[in-house]
Scaffold this motif. Structure first.
Motif, PDB file in Angstrom:
ATOM      1  N   GLY A 132     -45.884 -18.793 -60.581  1.00 23.41           N
ATOM      2  CA  GLY A 132     -46.405 -19.424 -59.371  1.00 23.41           C
ATOM      3  C   GLY A 132     -46.319 -18.460 -58.204  1.00 23.41           C
ATOM      4  O   GLY A 132     -45.991 -17.282 -58.390  1.00 23.41           O
ATOM      5  N   THR A 133     -46.651 -18.934 -57.024  1.00 23.63           N
ATOM      6  CA  THR A 133     -46.595 -18.090 -55.822  1.00 23.63           C
ATOM      7  C   THR A 133     -45.831 -18.802 -54.710  1.00 23.63           C
ATOM      8  O   THR A 133     -45.759 -20.025 -54.684  1.00 23.63           O
ATOM      9  N   ARG A 134     -45.266 -17.990 -53.809  1.00 25.77           N
ATOM     10  CA  ARG A 134     -44.704 -18.523 -52.572  1.00 25.77           C
ATOM     11  C   ARG A 134     -45.543 -17.942 -51.430  1.00 25.77           C
ATOM     12  O   ARG A 134     -45.377 -16.772 -51.061  1.00 25.77           O
ATOM     13  N   PRO A 135     -46.427 -18.756 -50.870  1.00 21.98           N
ATOM     14  CA  PRO A 135     -47.313 -18.246 -49.812  1.00 21.98           C
ATOM     15  C   PRO A 135     -46.519 -17.790 -48.588  1.00 21.98           C
ATOM     16  O   PRO A 135     -45.591 -18.471 -48.155  1.00 21.98           O
ATOM     17  N   GLY A 136     -46.863 -16.598 -48.069  1.00 22.14           N
ATOM     18  CA  GLY A 136     -46.255 -16.078 -46.843  1.00 22.14           C
ATOM     19  C   GLY A 136     -44.765 -15.831 -46.936  1.00 22.14           C
ATOM     20  O   GLY A 136     -44.064 -15.840 -45.923  1.00 22.14           O
ATOM     21  N   TYR A 137     -44.262 -15.529 -48.121  1.00 23.70           N
ATOM     22  CA  TYR A 137     -42.814 -15.415 -48.360  1.00 23.70           C
ATOM     23  C   TYR A 137     -42.179 -14.256 -47.584  1.00 23.70           C
ATOM     24  O   TYR A 137     -41.045 -14.349 -47.134  1.00 23.70           O
ATOM     25  N   TYR A 138     -42.914 -13.146 -47.430  1.00 30.54           N
ATOM     26  CA  TYR A 138     -42.320 -11.953 -46.801  1.00 30.54           C
ATOM     27  C   TYR A 138     -42.547 -11.988 -45.282  1.00 30.54           C
ATOM     28  O   TYR A 138     -43.685 -12.094 -44.814  1.00 30.54           O
ATOM     29  N   THR A 139     -41.434 -11.899 -44.535  1.00 26.59           N
ATOM     30  CA  THR A 139     -41.501 -12.145 -43.097  1.00 26.59           C
ATOM     31  C   THR A 139     -42.185 -11.001 -42.341  1.00 26.59           C
ATOM     32  O   THR A 139     -42.697 -11.200 -41.247  1.00 26.59           O
ATOM     33  N   ASP A 140     -42.192  -9.760 -42.912  1.00 29.95           N
ATOM     34  CA  ASP A 140     -42.760  -8.639 -42.152  1.00 29.95           C
ATOM     35  C   ASP A 140     -44.280  -8.738 -42.027  1.00 29.95           C
ATOM     36  O   ASP A 140     -44.838  -8.443 -40.982  1.00 29.95           O
ATOM     37  N   ASN A 141     -44.965  -9.139 -43.113  1.00 29.05           N
ATOM     38  CA  ASN A 141     -46.434  -9.199 -43.040  1.00 29.05           C
ATOM     39  C   ASN A 141     -47.001 -10.505 -43.604  1.00 29.05           C
ATOM     40  O   ASN A 141     -48.198 -10.612 -43.820  1.00 29.05           O
ATOM     41  N   ARG A 142     -46.093 -11.467 -43.841  1.00 34.73           N
ATOM     42  CA  ARG A 142     -46.513 -12.786 -44.357  1.00 34.73           C
ATOM     43  C   ARG A 142     -47.214 -12.693 -45.711  1.00 34.73           C
ATOM     44  O   ARG A 142     -48.017 -13.533 -46.094  1.00 34.73           O
ATOM     45  N   GLU A 143     -46.903 -11.623 -46.458  1.00 37.10           N
ATOM     46  CA  GLU A 143     -47.491 -11.469 -47.790  1.00 37.10           C
ATOM     47  C   GLU A 143     -46.944 -12.534 -48.742  1.00 37.10           C
ATOM     48  O   GLU A 143     -45.797 -12.971 -48.634  1.00 37.10           O
ATOM     49  N   ASP A 144     -47.786 -12.954 -49.678  1.00 37.78           N
ATOM     50  CA  ASP A 144     -47.349 -13.923 -50.689  1.00 37.78           C
ATOM     51  C   ASP A 144     -46.435 -13.242 -51.717  1.00 37.78           C
ATOM     52  O   ASP A 144     -46.584 -12.049 -51.993  1.00 37.78           O
ATOM     53  N   ALA A 145     -45.536 -14.033 -52.276  1.00 42.72           N
ATOM     54  CA  ALA A 145     -44.716 -13.558 -53.400  1.00 42.72           C
ATOM     55  C   ALA A 145     -45.207 -14.212 -54.687  1.00 42.72           C
ATOM     56  O   ALA A 145     -45.574 -15.398 -54.691  1.00 42.72           O
ATOM     57  N   LEU A 146     -45.216 -13.421 -55.755  1.00 41.06           N
ATOM     58  CA  LEU A 146     -45.350 -14.019 -57.087  1.00 41.06           C
ATOM     59  C   LEU A 146     -43.953 -14.422 -57.531  1.00 41.06           C
ATOM     60  O   LEU A 146     -42.987 -13.689 -57.315  1.00 41.06           O
ATOM     61  N   ILE A 147     -43.839 -15.589 -58.157  1.00 39.78           N
ATOM     62  CA  ILE A 147     -42.568 -16.010 -58.755  1.00 39.78           C
ATOM     63  C   ILE A 147     -42.691 -15.732 -60.249  1.00 39.78           C
ATOM     64  O   ILE A 147     -43.622 -16.216 -60.900  1.00 39.78           O
ATOM     65  N   MET A 148     -41.749 -14.920 -60.758  1.00 39.92           N
ATOM     66  CA  MET A 148     -41.804 -14.579 -62.186  1.00 39.92           C
ATOM     67  C   MET A 148     -40.551 -15.118 -62.880  1.00 39.92           C
ATOM     68  O   MET A 148     -39.479 -15.194 -62.278  1.00 39.92           O
ATOM     69  N   TRP A 149     -40.715 -15.482 -64.129  1.00 38.17           N
ATOM     70  CA  TRP A 149     -39.594 -15.991 -64.930  1.00 38.17           C
ATOM     71  C   TRP A 149     -39.570 -15.323 -66.294  1.00 38.17           C
ATOM     72  O   TRP A 149     -40.622 -14.933 -66.829  1.00 38.17           O
ATOM     73  N   ARG A 150     -38.373 -15.240 -66.837  1.00 34.02           N
ATOM     74  CA  ARG A 150     -38.160 -14.802 -68.224  1.00 34.02           C
ATOM     75  C   ARG A 150     -37.064 -15.703 -68.772  1.00 34.02           C
ATOM     76  O   ARG A 150     -36.114 -16.029 -68.059  1.00 34.02           O
ATOM     77  N   SER A 151     -37.176 -16.129 -70.015  1.00 34.70           N
ATOM     78  CA  SER A 151     -36.143 -16.988 -70.581  1.00 34.70           C
ATOM     79  C   SER A 151     -35.931 -16.659 -72.050  1.00 34.70           C
ATOM     80  O   SER A 151     -36.864 -16.268 -72.759  1.00 34.70           O
ATOM     81  N   THR A 152     -34.685 -16.847 -72.503  1.00 36.79           N
ATOM     82  CA  THR A 152     -34.409 -16.666 -73.930  1.00 36.79           C
ATOM     83  C   THR A 152     -34.688 -17.962 -74.698  1.00 36.79           C
ATOM     84  O   THR A 152     -34.603 -17.979 -75.919  1.00 36.79           O
ATOM     85  N   ASP A 153     -34.991 -19.035 -73.955  1.00 38.28           N
ATOM     86  CA  ASP A 153     -35.260 -20.335 -74.575  1.00 38.28           C
ATOM     87  C   ASP A 153     -36.776 -20.524 -74.662  1.00 38.28           C
ATOM     88  O   ASP A 153     -37.447 -20.649 -73.629  1.00 38.28           O
ATOM     89  N   LYS A 154     -37.308 -20.566 -75.872  1.00 37.15           N
ATOM     90  CA  LYS A 154     -38.767 -20.601 -75.996  1.00 37.15           C
ATOM     91  C   LYS A 154     -39.363 -21.913 -75.482  1.00 37.15           C
ATOM     92  O   LYS A 154     -40.552 -21.989 -75.209  1.00 37.15           O
ATOM     93  N   ASN A 155     -38.536 -22.937 -75.332  1.00 38.18           N
ATOM     94  CA  ASN A 155     -39.044 -24.219 -74.828  1.00 38.18           C
ATOM     95  C   ASN A 155     -38.901 -24.381 -73.314  1.00 38.18           C
ATOM     96  O   ASN A 155     -39.298 -25.391 -72.757  1.00 38.18           O
ATOM     97  N   PHE A 156     -38.335 -23.374 -72.677  1.00 34.41           N
ATOM     98  CA  PHE A 156     -38.113 -23.465 -71.225  1.00 34.41           C
ATOM     99  C   PHE A 156     -39.441 -23.389 -70.473  1.00 34.41           C
ATOM    100  O   PHE A 156     -40.279 -22.533 -70.767  1.00 34.41           O
ATOM    101  N   VAL A 157     -39.608 -24.293 -69.525  1.00 27.83           N
ATOM    102  CA  VAL A 157     -40.778 -24.252 -68.648  1.00 27.83           C
ATOM    103  C   VAL A 157     -40.259 -24.122 -67.209  1.00 27.83           C
ATOM    104  O   VAL A 157     -39.515 -24.989 -66.738  1.00 27.83           O
TER     105      VAL A 157
END
Ligand SMILES: CC(C)(COP(=O)(O)OP(=O)(O)OC[C@H]1O[C@@H](n2cnc3c(N)ncnc32)[C@H](O)[C@@H]1OP(=O)(O)O)[C@@H](O)C(=O)NCCC(=O)NCCS
Length: 171
Positions: A132-157
């Motif tokens: 997902g994304t966090r719109p305007g997450y970075y305070t210096d230029n209001r750039e969006d952040a991508l939210i990334m995940w990794r899990s060892t549980d194949k059923n994790f959402v």
């Protein structure tokens, strides 16, 4: 004389004495660099993982900071000295974090600027996926952040995923 090949490096825990070198790398790497007190705070937490990559002369060439919140590890900072990039340093730091922390159900998350293609590629290569994304997450230029995940549980959402079916399709 440096007996090790250019690419050689070791991993160890990041120490307070590494902070002057870390702050130097930090200032080059980020528009809003971490302050010394931010590093000290993470180093002081027993639950954080703070790793250093060092060259042949024990000089700091990269570091990783991850903080634990319940079952989730938040990768808060990964940075490599400009002259040592594309040598597998960040990948080695990430793999060491996984080695030290991984269990049957361990989750990792991070935010990254949408424009930081080098980091996004490195994170994808180490098993992270965009959730997902966090719109305007970075305070210096209001750039969006991508939210990334990794899990060892194949059923994790991940909680940020709008459509869980799409997430499973990415695995
Ligand atoms: C992002 C960063 C940490 C990567 O560190 P690194 O040690 O160079 O990464 P690695 O050598 O382990 O690279 C692993 C893979 O990531 C990808 N990658 C890394 N840098 C890349 C770049 N500049 N362009 C495209 N892909 C890149 C490649 O697929 C690479 O594998 P390859 O070299 O075999 O092609 C480093 O560029 C950096 O310190 N950037 C500034 C700080 C930063 O943005 N940190 C992340 C904040 S979220």
């Amino acid at each position: 004389m440096n007996a090790l090949p250019d690419k050689a490096f070791d991993l160890r825990r990041l120490e307070i004495t590494d902070l002057p070198a870390a702050l130097e790398i930090e200032r080059i790497a980020f528009p809003t660099p971490w302050s010394q007190s931010m590093f000290v705070l993470e180093l002081s937490k027993a639950s954080s993982v703070c790793l250093a990559a060092v060259g042949a002369e024990n000089e700091l060439i990269g570091y990783l900071i991850a903080a634990r919140y319940a079952q989730v590890w938040h990768v808060m900072n990964v940075s490599v000295a400009p002259g040592r990039r594309r040598g597998g340093v960040a990948t080695a730091l990430m793999n060491e974090l996984f080695h030290l922390t991984e269990g049957a159900r361990t989750h990792y998350t991070l935010e990254v600027r949408v424009s930081n293609l080098a980091a996004i590629e490195m994170y994808e290569r180490t098993g992270f996926r965009v959730a997902g994304t966090r719109p305007g997450y970075y305070t210096d230029n209001r750039e969006d952040a991508l939210i990334m995940w990794r899990s060892t549980d194949k059923n994790f959402v991940p909680p940020n995923v709008a459509n869980p079916t799409d997430w499973k399709g990415h695995r």
